[in-house]
Write a protein that holds these residues in place. Structure first.
Motif, PDB file in Angstrom:
ATOM      1  N   ARG A   1      58.149 -88.251 -50.953  1.00  0.00           N
ATOM      2  CA  ARG A   1      57.126 -87.524 -50.015  1.00  0.00           C
ATOM      3  C   ARG A   1      55.647 -87.185 -50.843  1.00  0.00           C
ATOM      4  NH1 ARG A   1      60.377 -83.482 -46.331  1.00  0.00           N
ATOM      5  NH2 ARG A   1      62.153 -84.947 -45.531  1.00  0.00           N
ATOM      6  N   SER A   2      54.585 -87.530 -49.869  1.00  0.00           N
ATOM      7  CA  SER A   2      53.360 -87.320 -50.340  1.00  0.00           C
ATOM      8  C   SER A   2      53.042 -85.897 -50.669  1.00  0.00           C
ATOM      9  CB  SER A   2      52.204 -87.755 -49.302  1.00  0.00           C
ATOM     10  OG  SER A   2      52.307 -87.226 -48.044  1.00  0.00           O
TER      11      SER A   2
ATOM     12  N   PRO B   1      59.428 -97.628 -61.993  1.00  0.00           N
ATOM     13  CA  PRO B   1      60.031 -96.507 -61.090  1.00  0.00           C
ATOM     14  C   PRO B   1      58.704 -95.671 -60.571  1.00  0.00           C
ATOM     15  CG  PRO B   1      61.551 -96.539 -62.922  1.00  0.00           C
ATOM     16  CD  PRO B   1      60.135 -97.693 -63.144  1.00  0.00           C
ATOM     17  N   LEU B   2      58.473 -95.468 -59.125  1.00  0.00           N
ATOM     18  CA  LEU B   2      57.310 -94.644 -58.472  1.00  0.00           C
ATOM     19  C   LEU B   2      57.795 -93.223 -58.442  1.00  0.00           C
ATOM     20  CD1 LEU B   2      54.345 -94.744 -57.204  1.00  0.00           C
ATOM     21  CD2 LEU B   2      55.467 -95.476 -55.099  1.00  0.00           C
ATOM     22  N   HIS B   3      57.197 -92.262 -58.848  1.00  0.00           N
ATOM     23  CA  HIS B   3      57.440 -90.773 -58.895  1.00  0.00           C
ATOM     24  C   HIS B   3      56.846 -90.046 -58.011  1.00  0.00           C
ATOM     25  CE1 HIS B   3      60.133 -91.635 -62.280  1.00  0.00           C
ATOM     26  NE2 HIS B   3      59.234 -91.706 -63.050  1.00  0.00           N
ATOM     27  N   ARG B   4      55.832 -90.238 -57.748  1.00  0.00           N
ATOM     28  CA  ARG B   4      54.981 -89.365 -56.925  1.00  0.00           C
ATOM     29  C   ARG B   4      53.798 -89.975 -56.022  1.00  0.00           C
ATOM     30  NH1 ARG B   4      55.548 -84.117 -58.196  1.00  0.00           N
ATOM     31  NH2 ARG B   4      56.294 -83.563 -60.199  1.00  0.00           N
ATOM     32  N   ILE B   5      53.680 -89.479 -54.765  1.00  0.00           N
ATOM     33  CA  ILE B   5      52.380 -89.975 -54.022  1.00  0.00           C
ATOM     34  C   ILE B   5      51.600 -88.622 -53.925  1.00  0.00           C
ATOM     35  CG2 ILE B   5      51.901 -91.068 -51.805  1.00  0.00           C
ATOM     36  CD1 ILE B   5      54.571 -92.334 -51.883  1.00  0.00           C
ATOM     37  N   LEU B   6      50.553 -88.907 -54.100  1.00  0.00           N
ATOM     38  CA  LEU B   6      49.504 -87.721 -54.042  1.00  0.00           C
ATOM     39  C   LEU B   6      48.544 -88.501 -53.006  1.00  0.00           C
ATOM     40  CD1 LEU B   6      47.372 -85.515 -56.388  1.00  0.00           C
ATOM     41  CD2 LEU B   6      46.191 -86.810 -54.707  1.00  0.00           C
ATOM     42  N   CYS B   7      48.064 -87.680 -51.911  1.00  0.00           N
ATOM     43  CA  CYS B   7      47.354 -88.322 -50.699  1.00  0.00           C
ATOM     44  C   CYS B   7      46.722 -87.063 -49.874  1.00  0.00           C
ATOM     45  CB  CYS B   7      48.066 -89.105 -49.853  1.00  0.00           C
ATOM     46  SG  CYS B   7      47.119 -89.978 -48.566  1.00  0.00           S
TER      47      CYS B   7
ATOM     48  N   PHE C   1      51.846 -92.369 -58.651  1.00  0.00           N
ATOM     49  CA  PHE C   1      52.126 -92.020 -60.233  1.00  0.00           C
ATOM     50  C   PHE C   1      53.455 -92.531 -60.269  1.00  0.00           C
ATOM     51  CE2 PHE C   1      54.194 -89.152 -63.229  1.00  0.00           C
ATOM     52  CZ  PHE C   1      52.978 -88.887 -64.053  1.00  0.00           C
ATOM     53  N   SER C   2      53.668 -93.258 -61.564  1.00  0.00           N
ATOM     54  CA  SER C   2      54.904 -94.031 -61.910  1.00  0.00           C
ATOM     55  C   SER C   2      55.294 -94.109 -63.426  1.00  0.00           C
ATOM     56  CB  SER C   2      54.745 -95.406 -61.646  1.00  0.00           C
ATOM     57  OG  SER C   2      53.689 -96.197 -62.093  1.00  0.00           O
ATOM     58  N   GLU C   3      56.003 -94.701 -63.707  1.00  0.00           N
ATOM     59  CA  GLU C   3      56.329 -94.846 -65.098  1.00  0.00           C
ATOM     60  C   GLU C   3      55.263 -96.060 -65.647  1.00  0.00           C
ATOM     61  OE1 GLU C   3      58.478 -93.601 -67.282  1.00  0.00           O
ATOM     62  OE2 GLU C   3      59.183 -92.417 -65.559  1.00  0.00           O
ATOM     63  N   GLU C   4      55.137 -96.129 -66.940  1.00  0.00           N
ATOM     64  CA  GLU C   4      53.994 -96.928 -67.616  1.00  0.00           C
ATOM     65  C   GLU C   4      53.880 -98.188 -67.002  1.00  0.00           C
ATOM     66  OE1 GLU C   4      54.031 -93.626 -70.393  1.00  0.00           O
ATOM     67  OE2 GLU C   4      55.537 -94.714 -69.004  1.00  0.00           O
ATOM     68  N   ILE C   5      52.762 -98.565 -66.174  1.00  0.00           N
ATOM     69  CA  ILE C   5      52.287 -99.862 -65.721  1.00  0.00           C
ATOM     70  C   ILE C   5      51.716-100.761 -66.995  1.00  0.00           C
ATOM     71  CG2 ILE C   5      50.638-101.117 -64.111  1.00  0.00           C
ATOM     72  CD1 ILE C   5      50.297 -98.134 -62.728  1.00  0.00           C
ATOM     73  N   PRO C   6      52.181-102.170 -67.162  1.00  0.00           N
ATOM     74  CA  PRO C   6      51.852-102.950 -68.095  1.00  0.00           C
ATOM     75  C   PRO C   6      50.345-103.160 -68.207  1.00  0.00           C
ATOM     76  CG  PRO C   6      53.694-103.823 -67.035  1.00  0.00           C
ATOM     77  CD  PRO C   6      53.346-102.660 -66.338  1.00  0.00           C
ATOM     78  N   ALA C   7      49.593-102.888 -69.455  1.00  0.00           N
ATOM     79  CA  ALA C   7      48.353-103.028 -69.527  1.00  0.00           C
ATOM     80  C   ALA C   7      47.638-104.142 -68.719  1.00  0.00           C
ATOM     81  CB  ALA C   7      48.004-102.863 -70.808  1.00  0.00           C
ATOM     82  N   ARG C   8      48.352-105.427 -68.486  1.00  0.00           N
ATOM     83  CA  ARG C   8      47.633-106.355 -68.318  1.00  0.00           C
ATOM     84  C   ARG C   8      47.657-106.581 -66.779  1.00  0.00           C
ATOM     85  NH1 ARG C   8      52.879-107.698 -69.437  1.00  0.00           N
ATOM     86  NH2 ARG C   8      54.069-108.616 -67.922  1.00  0.00           N
ATOM     87  N   MET C   9      48.311-105.462 -66.077  1.00  0.00           N
ATOM     88  CA  MET C   9      48.470-105.426 -64.622  1.00  0.00           C
ATOM     89  C   MET C   9      47.324-104.475 -63.905  1.00  0.00           C
ATOM     90  SD  MET C   9      52.375-106.081 -63.852  1.00  0.00           S
ATOM     91  CE  MET C   9      53.480-107.151 -64.475  1.00  0.00           C
TER      92      MET C   9
END
Length: 681
Positions: A177-178, A151-157, A9-17
């Protein structure tokens, strides 16, 4: 067997990617798990502007125990060799065993590795995946070392067992932390959501105004936009590329239709569509009868209390400002066009096409001369072809094309019409870039064909002359596309152009390049490369229409029983002849005489050849290869019967020579149609 759920989970990823990133996450994680010994039943990747998600079903609970026997040096080898082997294997020297291989006794290391639990492997693989993720662009955010696209905010696993219980896979990446927590829509449901499985995750996100599946978002946008257009008696202009991009900009698409100010409705439809698409990501909405763009569809990322009225008002203000610029360019360009476009044509002298190939003006001179030369061969008026070619690049220096380069040619048509040129010439200006790809429309109007061919042939011969040819995957000047364009123009219009005489003398391998592109093109039709090679070996192989006609006829023929059996007969005849000619040191190429025939099957073959040969030769001369193949097909049974009944290498030398010359007659007749020696299998 547990299921695995991962969300980054992060801030907005460019649509083309997004689509590529979801595929990369799936590939890197699954490859890593399989390499570590974990199997799974199914994997699915998803992407939204703020999250990459991977769901795996049926993951193995742990990797299997493994036992490996690694063979080392011979007994008596130097100590250094043994010590190196021990270090590499990671065992003690006392643990080595001795084995007899039959040739020597060698040391053997037994490597036993216990399996590991899935959680441990998942944590290791995901950590590595995140730290080495192949973003096209990434950077460090804050004080950490992790590089991520935003910026990466969360890791769900989490791992979910069959009974519904779940556990978090412990993981720490640069202080993140996950856990088992995600978030809903940024504005409409920003609260944290604790999830227990993929099904729970997807359902809670949907309630929190997040459509996880990009295809679902795209279909929602398409259907809602079509409904809005239908209700207004209008239709939305299809734009699959824009649809995919917009689906990557929103997590909860809300489709709205707005108006274009009346003052801009007279702008060319392409200008309106391009301006709205490029700057605002708006879909164009047109009148079904006239094709005029009269409205637009925008996609918001949230629902509002006023049903989008405020959003639409803001979008319409911004759009009006953009279209005011476009109208300014349009009016300025019309003044130049109505004066004959001379200002733009002169300005091409200052535009460099390539340092070694001169300016765009130089190129226009070459294209105009070539278009005039090609015109009679394509049924075009030479004067009209040259005039269209001299106008074709003029719009490159217009204000509108400077702002919107993708409108090259399109604007040239409008300007040529305003300058008073005929529809024939104006359309040639618009179509001279076409076809731009394998699915693009191919021009068929003679003047358009002449100019389009001239433009592409000049490009190919020019870059070949200076040694700038495609290498491997690199093709900076789009020469492969130009080559395919030449092929499609020739085949679609059934043109008879001897390309060997058209290409420059200093481009000896350009024809081979086009022939290779033709192989790729025909392979998509199901014509095998060896069939094309068999036809390339024949005279006139620089006439692509003739070449393809022959190749298609041969391909169809070889798919029949008669074709396959005749090919076998040809090969048998050719093999016997080749061996006999090598042994005897002579060429058996003439002199077969029916008076020396003894067996009824031999006499029948002479009769069949006498009957079919004139038909086959006449068909080849008339370039009716289907008829030539049909004539060959009628020889299949007499040839089969001949080989079944007759011994070629008879003790009687007169009979032997006569039969070998008869085989030569079969070989020559087949090779007049195509070089069957090049057919594989």
């Amino acid at each position: 067997m547990p299921d695995l759920l991962i969300e980054l989970f992060s801030e907005e990823i460019p649509a083309r990617m997004q689509a590529r990133a979801a595929a990369d996450l799936r590939r890197l994680v699954t490859d890593g798990l399989v390499e570590a010994g974990l199997t799974y039943a199914h994997a699915g990747g998803f992407a939204t502007p703020r999250r990459l998600t991977l769901a795996l079903d049926g993951l193995a609970e742990r990797s299997p125990d493994t036992r490996e026997e690694r063979k080392g040096p011979k007994i008596g080898a130097p100590d250094k060799a043994v010590e190196g082997f021990v270090r590499g294997a990671g065992v003690a020297r006392d643990d080595l065993e001795v084995r007899d291989t039959g040739k020597a006794q060698v040391y053997v290391a037994i490597l036993e590795r216990p399996g590991r639990p899935a959680a441990e492997i998942v944590a290791e693989v995901l950590n590595r995946t995140i730290r080495t993720f192949p973003w096209p662009r990434s950077m460090r955010w804050g004080g950490g070392t992790l590089r991520w696209v935003r910026p990466l905010h969360r890791i769900l696993c989490i791992l979910t067992e069959a009974d519904g219980t779940h556990s978090v896979v412990p993981l720490d990446v640069d202080g993140i932390r996950s856990g088992d927590v995600t978030e809903g829509h940024r504005f409409m449901a920003p609260d944290r959501l604790r999830v227990t499985s993929f099904e729970d995750y997807a359902a809670k996100l949907k309630r929190a105004f997040v459509m996880l599946d990009a295809e679902e978002r795209a279909e929602t946008i398409r259907a809602d936009a079509a409904s809005l257009g239908f209700a207004a008696g209008l239709e939305v202009v299809e734009d699959p590329g824009l649809l995919d991009e917009v689906a990557g900009l929103v997590e909860w698409p809300v489709t709205l239709m707005g108006r274009i100010d009346d003052g801009f409705l007279d702008l060319p439809a392409e200008v309106l569509q391009t301006s709205m698409r490029a700057h605002q990501k708006f879909f164009s909405v047109r009148e079904p009868g006239t094709g005029r763009i009269v409205r637009f569809v925008t996609v918001a990322n949230r629902e509002t209390a006023d049903d989008g009225a405020t959003i639409l008002a803001g979008n319409q203000r911004v759009l009006s400002a953009r279209l005011a610029d476009a109208a300014f360019f349009w009016n300025n360009d019309l003044a130049v066009a109505e004066a004959g476009m001379a200002k733009w044509i002169e300005a091409l002298e200052a535009v460099t096409f390539h340092a070694k190939l001169g300016s765009e003006a130089d190129r226009v001179d070459r294209i105009a001369a070539l278009a005039r030369d090609l015109a009679p061969s394509v049924g075009a008026d030479p004067d009209a072809a040259e005039r269209a070619a001299r106008l074709a690049k003029a719009d490159l220096t217009s204000e509108m094309v400077y702002e919107f380069p993708e409108l090259q040619g399109v604007m040239g048509r409008y300007y040529a019409m305003r300058a008073g040129f005929s529809n024939e010439i104006a359309n040639a200006v618009a179509e001279h870039y076409a076809p731009l790809g394998p699915s693009d429309t191919v021009p068929t109007a003679p003047v358009s064909v002449a100019v389009s061919l001239a433009e592409k042939i000049d490009k190919l011969t020019g870059f070949w002359a200076i040694g700038e040819t495609p290498t491997g995957s690199k093709d900076p000047y789009a020469l492969r596309r130009a080559g395919l364009g030449v092929i499609r123009l020739i085949l679609t219009n059934e043109l008879r152009l001897p390309l060997g005489r058209i290409f420059a003398e200093d481009s000896p391998d350009l024809l081979s390049f086009l022939q290779e592109r033709l192989k790729v093109h025909l392979r998509d039709e199901g014509v095998r490369h060896d069939v094309i090679d068999a036809c390339l070996a024949m005279p006139g192989n620089d006439d692509l229409t003739l070449l393809v006609t022959r190749a298609r006829a041969l391909s169809d023929f070889l798919k029949t029983d008669d074709g396959g059996n005749l090919l076998s007969g040809f090969r048998r005849a050719n093999s016997i002849l080749t061996q006999a000619e090598a042994k005897d040191g002579v060429e058996y190429s003439f002199g077969a005489d029916a008076k020396h025939a003894r067996d009824p099957a031999e006499k029948a073959l002479f009769a069949a050849l006498d009957q079919q040969q004139p038909t086959i030769e006449a068909a080849v001369e008339a370039e009716d290869f289907a008829a030539a193949m049909a004539g060959l097909a009628r020889l299949r049974m007499p040839i089969d019967a001949f080989f079944e009944a007759v011994q070629i290498n008879d003790d009687n030398q007169i009979l032997r020579r006569n039969r070998l010359n008869l085989l030569s007659r079969i070989r020559r007749l087949c090779l007049d149609v195509a070089d069957l020696t090049r057919i594989e299998g």
